[in-house]
Write a protein that holds these residues in place. Structure first.
Motif, PDB file in Angstrom:
ATOM      1  N   VAL A 179       0.856  -1.184   0.000  1.00 45.48           N
ATOM      2  CA  VAL A 179       0.000   0.000   0.000  1.00 45.48           C
ATOM      3  C   VAL A 179       0.891   1.233   0.000  1.00 45.48           C
ATOM      4  O   VAL A 179       2.076   1.166   0.343  1.00 45.48           O
ATOM      5  CB  VAL A 179      -0.944   0.029   1.227  1.00 45.48           C
ATOM      6  CG1 VAL A 179      -1.864  -1.183   1.233  1.00 45.48           C
ATOM      7  CG2 VAL A 179      -0.146   0.120   2.529  1.00 45.48           C
TER       8      VAL A 179
ATOM      9  N   THR B 167      -3.190   1.003  -3.821  1.00 52.60           N
ATOM     10  CA  THR B 167      -2.777  -0.392  -3.729  1.00 52.60           C
ATOM     11  C   THR B 167      -2.960  -1.032  -5.088  1.00 52.60           C
ATOM     12  O   THR B 167      -3.429  -0.395  -6.047  1.00 52.60           O
ATOM     13  CB  THR B 167      -3.563  -1.161  -2.649  1.00 52.60           C
ATOM     14  OG1 THR B 167      -2.928  -2.425  -2.392  1.00 52.60           O
ATOM     15  CG2 THR B 167      -4.996  -1.422  -3.085  1.00 52.60           C
TER      16      THR B 167
ATOM     17  N   ARG C 225     -12.791  -2.628  -1.161  1.00 50.27           N
ATOM     18  CA  ARG C 225     -13.268  -1.679  -0.162  1.00 50.27           C
ATOM     19  C   ARG C 225     -12.066  -0.997   0.486  1.00 50.27           C
ATOM     20  O   ARG C 225     -11.040  -1.621   0.732  1.00 50.27           O
ATOM     21  CB  ARG C 225     -14.097  -2.388   0.901  1.00 50.27           C
ATOM     22  CG  ARG C 225     -14.645  -1.439   1.984  1.00 50.27           C
ATOM     23  CD  ARG C 225     -15.681  -2.101   2.872  1.00 50.27           C
ATOM     24  NE  ARG C 225     -16.080  -1.209   3.960  1.00 50.27           N
ATOM     25  CZ  ARG C 225     -16.938  -0.204   3.846  1.00 50.27           C
ATOM     26  NH1 ARG C 225     -17.500   0.024   2.650  1.00 50.27           N
ATOM     27  NH2 ARG C 225     -17.248   0.568   4.863  1.00 50.27           N
ATOM     28  N   TRP C 226     -12.193   0.305   0.758  1.00 53.32           N
ATOM     29  CA  TRP C 226     -11.129   1.049   1.415  1.00 53.32           C
ATOM     30  C   TRP C 226     -11.657   1.767   2.648  1.00 53.32           C
ATOM     31  O   TRP C 226     -12.831   2.141   2.707  1.00 53.32           O
ATOM     32  CB  TRP C 226     -10.471   2.046   0.455  1.00 53.32           C
ATOM     33  CG  TRP C 226     -11.411   3.060  -0.149  1.00 53.32           C
ATOM     34  CD1 TRP C 226     -12.131   2.921  -1.294  1.00 53.32           C
ATOM     35  CD2 TRP C 226     -11.753   4.341   0.394  1.00 53.32           C
ATOM     36  NE1 TRP C 226     -12.899   4.050  -1.528  1.00 53.32           N
ATOM     37  CE2 TRP C 226     -12.684   4.934  -0.505  1.00 53.32           C
ATOM     38  CE3 TRP C 226     -11.371   5.047   1.533  1.00 53.32           C
ATOM     39  CZ2 TRP C 226     -13.223   6.203  -0.281  1.00 53.32           C
ATOM     40  CZ3 TRP C 226     -11.911   6.313   1.762  1.00 53.32           C
ATOM     41  CH2 TRP C 226     -12.820   6.874   0.845  1.00 53.32           C
ATOM     42  N   GLU C 227     -10.787   1.932   3.640  1.00 55.14           N
ATOM     43  CA  GLU C 227     -11.154   2.600   4.893  1.00 55.14           C
ATOM     44  C   GLU C 227     -10.005   3.495   5.342  1.00 55.14           C
ATOM     45  O   GLU C 227      -8.838   3.136   5.195  1.00 55.14           O
ATOM     46  CB  GLU C 227     -11.424   1.580   6.000  1.00 55.14           C
ATOM     47  CG  GLU C 227     -12.551   0.599   5.732  1.00 55.14           C
ATOM     48  CD  GLU C 227     -12.573  -0.511   6.767  1.00 55.14           C
ATOM     49  OE1 GLU C 227     -13.358  -0.411   7.731  1.00 55.14           O
ATOM     50  OE2 GLU C 227     -11.767  -1.467   6.620  1.00 55.14           O
TER      51      GLU C 227
ATOM     52  N   SER D 102     -14.660   6.027   4.023  1.00 64.16           N
ATOM     53  CA  SER D 102     -14.638   4.671   3.485  1.00 64.16           C
ATOM     54  C   SER D 102     -15.393   4.649   2.169  1.00 64.16           C
ATOM     55  O   SER D 102     -16.115   5.595   1.824  1.00 64.16           O
ATOM     56  CB  SER D 102     -15.259   3.670   4.468  1.00 64.16           C
ATOM     57  OG  SER D 102     -16.635   3.970   4.679  1.00 64.16           O
TER      58      SER D 102
ATOM     59  N   SER E 113     -15.836   2.057  -1.783  1.00 63.02           N
ATOM     60  CA  SER E 113     -15.404   0.921  -2.581  1.00 63.02           C
ATOM     61  C   SER E 113     -15.136   1.385  -4.002  1.00 63.02           C
ATOM     62  O   SER E 113     -15.673   2.399  -4.465  1.00 63.02           O
ATOM     63  CB  SER E 113     -16.449  -0.197  -2.566  1.00 63.02           C
ATOM     64  OG  SER E 113     -17.672   0.264  -3.124  1.00 63.02           O
TER      65      SER E 113
ATOM     66  N   TYR F 284      -4.900   3.604   6.970  1.00 61.86           N
ATOM     67  CA  TYR F 284      -5.784   3.196   5.873  1.00 61.86           C
ATOM     68  C   TYR F 284      -5.505   1.733   5.522  1.00 61.86           C
ATOM     69  O   TYR F 284      -4.429   1.191   5.791  1.00 61.86           O
ATOM     70  CB  TYR F 284      -5.587   4.096   4.646  1.00 61.86           C
ATOM     71  CG  TYR F 284      -4.189   4.056   4.066  1.00 61.86           C
ATOM     72  CD1 TYR F 284      -3.883   3.228   2.990  1.00 61.86           C
ATOM     73  CD2 TYR F 284      -3.164   4.847   4.595  1.00 61.86           C
ATOM     74  CE1 TYR F 284      -2.591   3.193   2.461  1.00 61.86           C
ATOM     75  CE2 TYR F 284      -1.883   4.818   4.082  1.00 61.86           C
ATOM     76  CZ  TYR F 284      -1.595   3.982   3.015  1.00 61.86           C
ATOM     77  OH  TYR F 284      -0.322   3.936   2.501  1.00 61.86           O
ATOM     78  N   ARG F 285      -6.517   1.101   4.933  1.00 60.01           N
ATOM     79  CA  ARG F 285      -6.377  -0.286   4.494  1.00 60.01           C
ATOM     80  C   ARG F 285      -7.403  -0.567   3.407  1.00 60.01           C
ATOM     81  O   ARG F 285      -8.345   0.200   3.201  1.00 60.01           O
ATOM     82  CB  ARG F 285      -6.565  -1.250   5.670  1.00 60.01           C
ATOM     83  CG  ARG F 285      -7.977  -1.279   6.251  1.00 60.01           C
ATOM     84  CD  ARG F 285      -8.048  -2.138   7.498  1.00 60.01           C
ATOM     85  NE  ARG F 285      -9.398  -2.157   8.063  1.00 60.01           N
ATOM     86  CZ  ARG F 285      -9.700  -2.679   9.244  1.00 60.01           C
ATOM     87  NH1 ARG F 285      -8.751  -3.223  10.003  1.00 60.01           N
ATOM     88  NH2 ARG F 285     -10.957  -2.656   9.690  1.00 60.01           N
ATOM     89  N   PHE F 286      -7.188  -1.707   2.725  1.00 60.24           N
ATOM     90  CA  PHE F 286      -8.067  -2.144   1.640  1.00 60.24           C
ATOM     91  C   PHE F 286      -8.522  -3.572   1.932  1.00 60.24           C
ATOM     92  O   PHE F 286      -7.806  -4.338   2.594  1.00 60.24           O
ATOM     93  CB  PHE F 286      -7.334  -2.100   0.308  1.00 60.24           C
ATOM     94  CG  PHE F 286      -6.800  -0.740  -0.053  1.00 60.24           C
ATOM     95  CD1 PHE F 286      -7.535   0.138  -0.828  1.00 60.24           C
ATOM     96  CD2 PHE F 286      -5.533  -0.332   0.377  1.00 60.24           C
ATOM     97  CE1 PHE F 286      -7.044   1.394  -1.157  1.00 60.24           C
ATOM     98  CE2 PHE F 286      -5.030   0.914   0.057  1.00 60.24           C
ATOM     99  CZ  PHE F 286      -5.786   1.783  -0.721  1.00 60.24           C
TER     100      PHE F 286
ATOM    101  N   ARG G 109      -7.614  -8.652   3.900  1.00 58.09           N
ATOM    102  CA  ARG G 109      -7.228  -7.252   4.080  1.00 58.09           C
ATOM    103  C   ARG G 109      -5.782  -7.019   3.672  1.00 58.09           C
ATOM    104  O   ARG G 109      -4.926  -7.892   3.831  1.00 58.09           O
ATOM    105  CB  ARG G 109      -7.428  -6.826   5.535  1.00 58.09           C
ATOM    106  CG  ARG G 109      -8.899  -6.627   5.887  1.00 58.09           C
ATOM    107  CD  ARG G 109      -9.083  -6.275   7.330  1.00 58.09           C
ATOM    108  NE  ARG G 109     -10.466  -5.939   7.623  1.00 58.09           N
ATOM    109  CZ  ARG G 109     -11.038  -6.037   8.812  1.00 58.09           C
ATOM    110  NH1 ARG G 109     -10.315  -6.467   9.845  1.00 58.09           N
ATOM    111  NH2 ARG G 109     -12.302  -5.705   8.982  1.00 58.09           N
ATOM    112  N   SER G 110      -5.545  -5.833   3.201  1.00 64.20           N
ATOM    113  CA  SER G 110      -4.190  -5.409   2.851  1.00 64.20           C
ATOM    114  C   SER G 110      -3.400  -5.106   4.115  1.00 64.20           C
ATOM    115  O   SER G 110      -3.962  -5.002   5.212  1.00 64.20           O
ATOM    116  CB  SER G 110      -4.265  -4.143   1.998  1.00 64.20           C
ATOM    117  OG  SER G 110      -4.632  -3.029   2.811  1.00 64.20           O
TER     118      SER G 110
END
Length: 540
Positions: free
Chosen positions: A40, A54, A75-77, A90, A92, A118-120, A127-128
């Protein structure tokens, strides 16, 4: 970095004994839970937003550059802490083969000067890795200090990216400024390190097609040290030449043969498209020069010195002085001079891919030597060390320096890469008149992460030839305050109201994946001075 013509010399580089051919990056999908094998990243921080990035590998056949693979909804947050107990943004997005399954989100509505995580999440729930990023301060905020990592010239085949590892271990950086040559275009063995190629490029041949550039970006994104740094802080990037081809200009490149490699325009579009897909940079067109504001303390202008420049001419040619030649192009020059002369922030910082300080052999007093240089047909101010730098486009440099001095601009600092060595320079209006003459600012040049330095190019042990060359350069060009030609590493640049400072960090050996690091030198420019002084290393 100048070196012997690529087609004459680089083809003959010998591969290091035992160098292992790495598998394609996408092959890591075979390991459980790794659809985010390329990590990421984040970049282009604003007071209210940042870009997060990513790449998802949705199926084993969806390798980078393959052009295949079904769409995948990711999905991202973005949260205020690493546990994501409070998610503030958040959404998608659907990743497709059209963009090489890369994902890039320009997240807005964030708070200034704030750390975020942040993560995907893949469609199957995987999850990333979690990334950390930081927004810029509000434009009207007084800022006590900013710190940036500064890097350039990371050649996969020449060594390991220990410089990135040591930067990732720090906890005091607001961002990393990458000044270009994030990757290299060469094929196997064409441009290795001191002992040949430490590890081999993918694909094996020189990259030309869109698929080639995508595969090469993907390979670099598998490096664990680069992944760690991307996941730690936002990047602010620009390109130099190797993101497309060596010594690029608007209509071609030294390392491009139309008879074999096709139309330059098509190759350039391929390199640019892959770059915007694979880098955490805002936008996706062909304009990369842009500006960032960090409160009232600093404004950072990132330049693109490849897309609009005229073709390079020999260093002996009087054409380096021509008013008709430009390294920036007219539109970018107007943008640059307008921004620097009107900026309300204290420090005007310029992310500058190639060196702007004159390095002349020797600098000449044009008032007394004009008749001689005109007769000989050589540059009026002296022979440039490297005409691929601003020295080869003297009229553009004069236009910029004149704008700075005519408008009484102070606290101007250029951050530079490209030349695989470390320099600190005052920027004289008359290089032959230094050290007493007026200056337009200062320049800090950072070393390469791995790309060959003088000792490696010459094939001699470090610190055998270079000390004499460094002394000669400083004796001849008196505006140079620091020169070191042999070491690899990075810079840490701090901006504060009282001064701006660069610390140079050198790694012990680019071919050692566990290389150590040390502070080698520190130089500062006190506010209002446009001069350089030695400094103590910055406190941790």
């Amino acid at each position: 970095m100048p070196h012997l013509t690529r087609r004459a010399m680089l083809r003959g580089t010998t591969l290091a004994t035992g160098a292992a051919l790495l598998t394609r990056p996408g092959a890591a999908f075979a390991q459980p839970g790794t659809p985010f094998v390329h990590g990421v990243a984040s970049g282009d921080p604003l007071p209210d937003g940042v870009v997060i990035w990513t790449r998802i590998t949705p199926s084993p056949d969806a390798l980078p550059g393959s052009g295949v693979g079904a769409p995948a909804t990711v999905r991202w947050e973005v949260g205020t802490d690493a546990t994501f107990a409070t998610v503030v943004r958040s959404g998608s997005v659907t990743a497709t083969a059209e963009s090489d399954h890369t994902v890039k989100i320009d997240v807005t509505g964030l708070r200034p000067a704030q750390d975020y995580h942040y993560r995907f999440t893949a469609p199957d729930g995987t999850r990333s890795p979690t990334g950390r990023t930081r927004t810029a301060p509000a434009t009207d905020t007084d800022v006590a200090r900013l710190r940036f990592g500064v890097v350039s010239c990371a050649n996969w085949e020449a060594g390991w990216f220990s410089a990135y590892r040591h930067l990732a271990a720090r906890d005091d950086l607001d961002a990393v400024i990458h000044l270009g040559d994030y990757l290299y275009e060469y094929g196997h063995g064409e441009y290795g390190g001191r002992n040949g190629s430490v590890r081999l490029h993918d694909p094996a041949h020189e990259i030309v097609s869109l698929a080639d550039y995508r595969i090469r970006h993907a390979q670099y994104k598998t490096d664990p040290d680069l992944q760690a740094l991307h996941a730690r802080v936002p990047f602010i990037v620009t390109w130099d030449d190797h993101e497309t081809a060596n010594d690029a200009w608007s209509g071609g490149a030294e390392n491009h043969d139309p008879a074999v490699e096709g139309d330059w325009g098509a190759r350039r579009v391929n390199g640019m498209r892959a770059y915007f897909e694979w880098m955490p940079v805002r936008g996706g067109g062909d304009r990369l020069y842009r500006r960032f504001r960090f409160g009232t303390l600093a404004e950072l202008s990132m330049l693109d010195l490849r897309s609009y420049r005229d073709v390079q001419v020999p260093a002996t040619s009087r054409s380096v002085d021509s008013d008709d030649r430009s390294i920036t192009g007219r539109t970018q020059m107007e943008w640059l001079t307008g921004g620097v002369t009107s900026a309300s922030a204290q420090w005007k910082v310029i992310g500058n891919p190639v060196m702007i300080a004159p390095i002349l052999l020797p600098p000449l007093d044009t008032r007394t030597t004009a008749a001689l240089t005109s007769t000989l047909g050589v540059p009026a101010a002296g022979l440039p060390f490297n005409a691929d730098q601003w020295d080869g486009y003297a009229a553009d440099r004069r236009r910029l320096f004149d704008a700075i001095t005519a408008n009484g601009v102070t606290d101007t600092v250029f951050l530079t890469g490209d030349i695989h060595s470390s320099w600190a320079a005052e920027l004289p209006l008359d290089a032959a008149g230094q050290p007493a003459g007026a200056t337009a600012g200062t320049e800090f040049v950072v070393p390469s992460v791995t790309s060959n330095n003088i000792d490696e190019i010459l094939g001699v042990p470090p610190r055998t030839v270079s000390p004499a060359a460094e002394a000669a350069l400083q004796t001849t060009n008196r505006h140079l305050r620091y020169v070191e030609l042999d070491s690899h590493g990075f810079g840490v640049f701090e901006v504060a109201p009282a001064q701006a400072q660069m610390d140079w960090y050198f790694v012990s050996d680019p071919e050692d994946p566990a290389a150590r690091v040390r502070v080698a030198a520190s130089m500062a420019t006190p506010s209002g001075s446009q001069r350089l002084v030695p400094a103590a290393p910055l406190p941790g």
